[in-house]
Design a protein around this motif. Sequence first.
Motif, PDB file in Angstrom:
ATOM      1  N   LEU A 135     -38.977 -26.036 -41.649  1.00 38.46           N
ATOM      2  CA  LEU A 135     -40.108 -25.128 -41.837  1.00 38.46           C
ATOM      3  C   LEU A 135     -40.264 -24.892 -43.330  1.00 38.46           C
ATOM      4  N   SER A 136     -41.168 -25.652 -43.927  1.00 36.09           N
ATOM      5  CA  SER A 136     -41.367 -25.595 -45.371  1.00 36.09           C
ATOM      6  C   SER A 136     -42.388 -24.532 -45.736  1.00 36.09           C
ATOM      7  N   LYS A 137     -42.579 -24.343 -47.021  1.00 36.79           N
ATOM      8  CA  LYS A 137     -43.591 -23.397 -47.495  1.00 36.79           C
ATOM      9  C   LYS A 137     -44.986 -23.829 -47.053  1.00 36.79           C
ATOM     10  N   ALA A 138     -45.181 -25.143 -46.883  1.00 39.79           N
ATOM     11  CA  ALA A 138     -46.499 -25.679 -46.516  1.00 39.79           C
ATOM     12  C   ALA A 138     -46.689 -25.835 -45.014  1.00 39.79           C
ATOM     13  N   GLY A 139     -45.628 -25.661 -44.224  1.00 45.33           N
ATOM     14  CA  GLY A 139     -45.745 -25.806 -42.783  1.00 45.33           C
ATOM     15  C   GLY A 139     -44.585 -26.597 -42.206  1.00 45.33           C
ATOM     16  N   PRO A 140     -44.652 -26.911 -40.902  1.00 45.76           N
ATOM     17  CA  PRO A 140     -43.551 -27.627 -40.248  1.00 45.76           C
ATOM     18  C   PRO A 140     -43.567 -29.114 -40.590  1.00 45.76           C
ATOM     19  N   VAL A 141     -42.359 -29.676 -40.768  1.00 43.89           N
ATOM     20  CA  VAL A 141     -42.180 -31.096 -41.066  1.00 43.89           C
ATOM     21  C   VAL A 141     -41.143 -31.637 -40.093  1.00 43.89           C
ATOM     22  N   ILE A 142     -41.498 -32.708 -39.359  1.00 42.78           N
ATOM     23  CA  ILE A 142     -40.531 -33.299 -38.427  1.00 42.78           C
ATOM     24  C   ILE A 142     -39.397 -33.936 -39.217  1.00 42.78           C
ATOM     25  N   ASN A 143     -38.178 -33.545 -38.886  1.00 48.63           N
ATOM     26  CA  ASN A 143     -36.990 -34.128 -39.493  1.00 48.63           C
ATOM     27  C   ASN A 143     -36.452 -35.260 -38.609  1.00 48.63           C
ATOM     28  N   GLU A 144     -36.436 -35.038 -37.303  1.00 48.88           N
ATOM     29  CA  GLU A 144     -35.990 -36.076 -36.370  1.00 48.88           C
ATOM     30  C   GLU A 144     -36.467 -35.734 -34.971  1.00 48.88           C
ATOM     31  N   VAL A 145     -36.452 -36.759 -34.123  1.00 49.72           N
ATOM     32  CA  VAL A 145     -36.806 -36.602 -32.717  1.00 49.72           C
ATOM     33  C   VAL A 145     -35.630 -37.118 -31.904  1.00 49.72           C
ATOM     34  N   ASN A 146     -35.168 -36.299 -30.961  1.00 50.90           N
ATOM     35  CA  ASN A 146     -34.006 -36.645 -30.144  1.00 50.90           C
ATOM     36  C   ASN A 146     -34.445 -36.939 -28.719  1.00 50.90           C
ATOM     37  N   SER A 147     -34.091 -38.131 -28.213  1.00 58.83           N
ATOM     38  CA  SER A 147     -34.429 -38.465 -26.832  1.00 58.83           C
ATOM     39  C   SER A 147     -33.501 -37.763 -25.843  1.00 58.83           C
ATOM     40  N   ASN A 148     -32.371 -37.265 -26.334  1.00 55.73           N
ATOM     41  CA  ASN A 148     -31.474 -36.442 -25.534  1.00 55.73           C
ATOM     42  C   ASN A 148     -31.174 -35.190 -26.351  1.00 55.73           C
ATOM     43  N   PRO A 149     -31.922 -34.105 -26.116  1.00 55.03           N
ATOM     44  CA  PRO A 149     -31.754 -32.926 -26.961  1.00 55.03           C
ATOM     45  C   PRO A 149     -30.484 -32.120 -26.722  1.00 55.03           C
ATOM     46  N   HIS A 150     -29.603 -32.564 -25.828  1.00 51.90           N
ATOM     47  CA  HIS A 150     -28.337 -31.860 -25.602  1.00 51.90           C
ATOM     48  C   HIS A 150     -28.594 -30.358 -25.515  1.00 51.90           C
ATOM     49  N   HIS A 151     -28.876 -29.880 -24.381  1.00 54.31           N
ATOM     50  CA  HIS A 151     -29.381 -28.527 -24.163  1.00 54.31           C
ATOM     51  C   HIS A 151     -28.372 -27.417 -24.437  1.00 54.31           C
ATOM     52  N   LEU A 152     -27.254 -27.778 -25.037  1.00 55.59           N
ATOM     53  CA  LEU A 152     -26.275 -26.761 -25.397  1.00 55.59           C
ATOM     54  C   LEU A 152     -26.894 -25.717 -26.324  1.00 55.59           C
ATOM     55  N   VAL A 153     -27.804 -26.126 -27.194  1.00 52.04           N
ATOM     56  CA  VAL A 153     -28.444 -25.178 -28.109  1.00 52.04           C
ATOM     57  C   VAL A 153     -29.153 -24.078 -27.325  1.00 52.04           C
ATOM     58  N   TYR A 154     -29.812 -24.433 -26.242  1.00 48.16           N
ATOM     59  CA  TYR A 154     -30.495 -23.441 -25.393  1.00 48.16           C
ATOM     60  C   TYR A 154     -29.478 -22.619 -24.609  1.00 48.16           C
ATOM     61  N   GLN A 155     -28.537 -23.318 -23.991  1.00 40.01           N
ATOM     62  CA  GLN A 155     -27.608 -22.645 -23.085  1.00 40.01           C
ATOM     63  C   GLN A 155     -26.700 -21.664 -23.818  1.00 40.01           C
ATOM     64  N   ARG A 156     -26.246 -22.032 -25.009  1.00 41.20           N
ATOM     65  CA  ARG A 156     -25.364 -21.134 -25.754  1.00 41.20           C
ATOM     66  C   ARG A 156     -26.152 -19.994 -26.395  1.00 41.20           C
ATOM     67  N   SER A 157     -27.277 -20.310 -27.030  1.00 42.64           N
ATOM     68  CA  SER A 157     -28.029 -19.245 -27.704  1.00 42.64           C
ATOM     69  C   SER A 157     -28.645 -18.281 -26.699  1.00 42.64           C
ATOM     70  N   GLY A 158     -29.049 -18.779 -25.545  1.00 41.11           N
ATOM     71  CA  GLY A 158     -29.667 -17.923 -24.532  1.00 41.11           C
ATOM     72  C   GLY A 158     -28.705 -17.318 -23.545  1.00 41.11           C
ATOM     73  N   ASP A 159     -27.442 -17.756 -23.575  1.00 44.15           N
ATOM     74  CA  ASP A 159     -26.419 -17.291 -22.640  1.00 44.15           C
ATOM     75  C   ASP A 159     -26.866 -17.475 -21.193  1.00 44.15           C
ATOM     76  N   ARG A 160     -27.425 -18.662 -20.934  1.00 45.64           N
ATOM     77  CA  ARG A 160     -27.837 -19.000 -19.561  1.00 45.64           C
ATOM     78  C   ARG A 160     -27.927 -20.512 -19.435  1.00 45.64           C
ATOM     79  N   GLY A 161     -27.743 -20.995 -18.231  1.00 45.93           N
ATOM     80  CA  GLY A 161     -27.828 -22.415 -17.974  1.00 45.93           C
ATOM     81  C   GLY A 161     -29.268 -22.911 -18.029  1.00 45.93           C
ATOM     82  N   LEU A 162     -29.428 -24.205 -18.177  1.00 45.83           N
ATOM     83  CA  LEU A 162     -30.760 -24.794 -18.272  1.00 45.83           C
ATOM     84  C   LEU A 162     -31.517 -24.707 -16.948  1.00 45.83           C
ATOM     85  N   LEU A 163     -30.811 -24.872 -15.839  1.00 50.41           N
ATOM     86  CA  LEU A 163     -31.478 -24.839 -14.536  1.00 50.41           C
ATOM     87  C   LEU A 163     -31.527 -23.410 -14.005  1.00 50.41           C
ATOM     88  N   ASN A 164     -32.081 -22.510 -14.802  1.00 50.67           N
ATOM     89  CA  ASN A 164     -32.212 -21.113 -14.424  1.00 50.67           C
ATOM     90  C   ASN A 164     -33.526 -20.900 -13.671  1.00 50.67           C
TER      91      ASN A 164
END
Length: 176
Positions: A135-164
């Motif tokens: 997130l730059s001063k000028a707006g969002p810039v794609i850094n990378e695209v993941n075909s498997n986003p490994h949902h741990l980022v959601y599950q740990r930060s949200g304290d809930r499983g993906l299939l909620n």
Amino acid sequence: NFGDGYLFEPLIVQHPDVEAITGPAGGALRVVTLREPDGIRVLYVAQRLPAVGGMTDGANRNAPSSWALIDAESGRIVRVQDMDQLPPDRLEASHVTGKLFADVVLPFVREAQTIACDVHRLLVGAGILGFDFGLSKAGPVINEVNSNPHHLVYQRSGDRGLLNADLKPRIEPAIA
């Protein structure tokens, strides 16, 4: 070794509102998109936060990185979790800067979601993608695209499983 030459990209400087919680190291906004029967839609949004002394938002042997679940509509931080701790302990302030997360609204979250959905529509074979944005001063810039986003980022930060109860009704038809 590089007969076709090199590609030099401009240095991306983080937006000051992002740097207020990440410090000088880059922290990626993760936008996960899902190909649903009625089109491409955002499944969730999270922010990766570097550890103290970290150069990126990845793991650091000396200190934990953190991940934040982001409200996709407002850009507000919903919940932050250290990656070396198990829930329910949540963070209230950045380890790096001391900034309180309750005071943070990330810039360009809506714009990043629009870009992610537009790009995902072009990649017709992909069912789910995780887009990492700077997130730059000028707006969002794609850094990378993941075909498997490994949902741990959601599950740990949200304290809930993906299939909620909120996401499962969207994920199951997409799989089918």
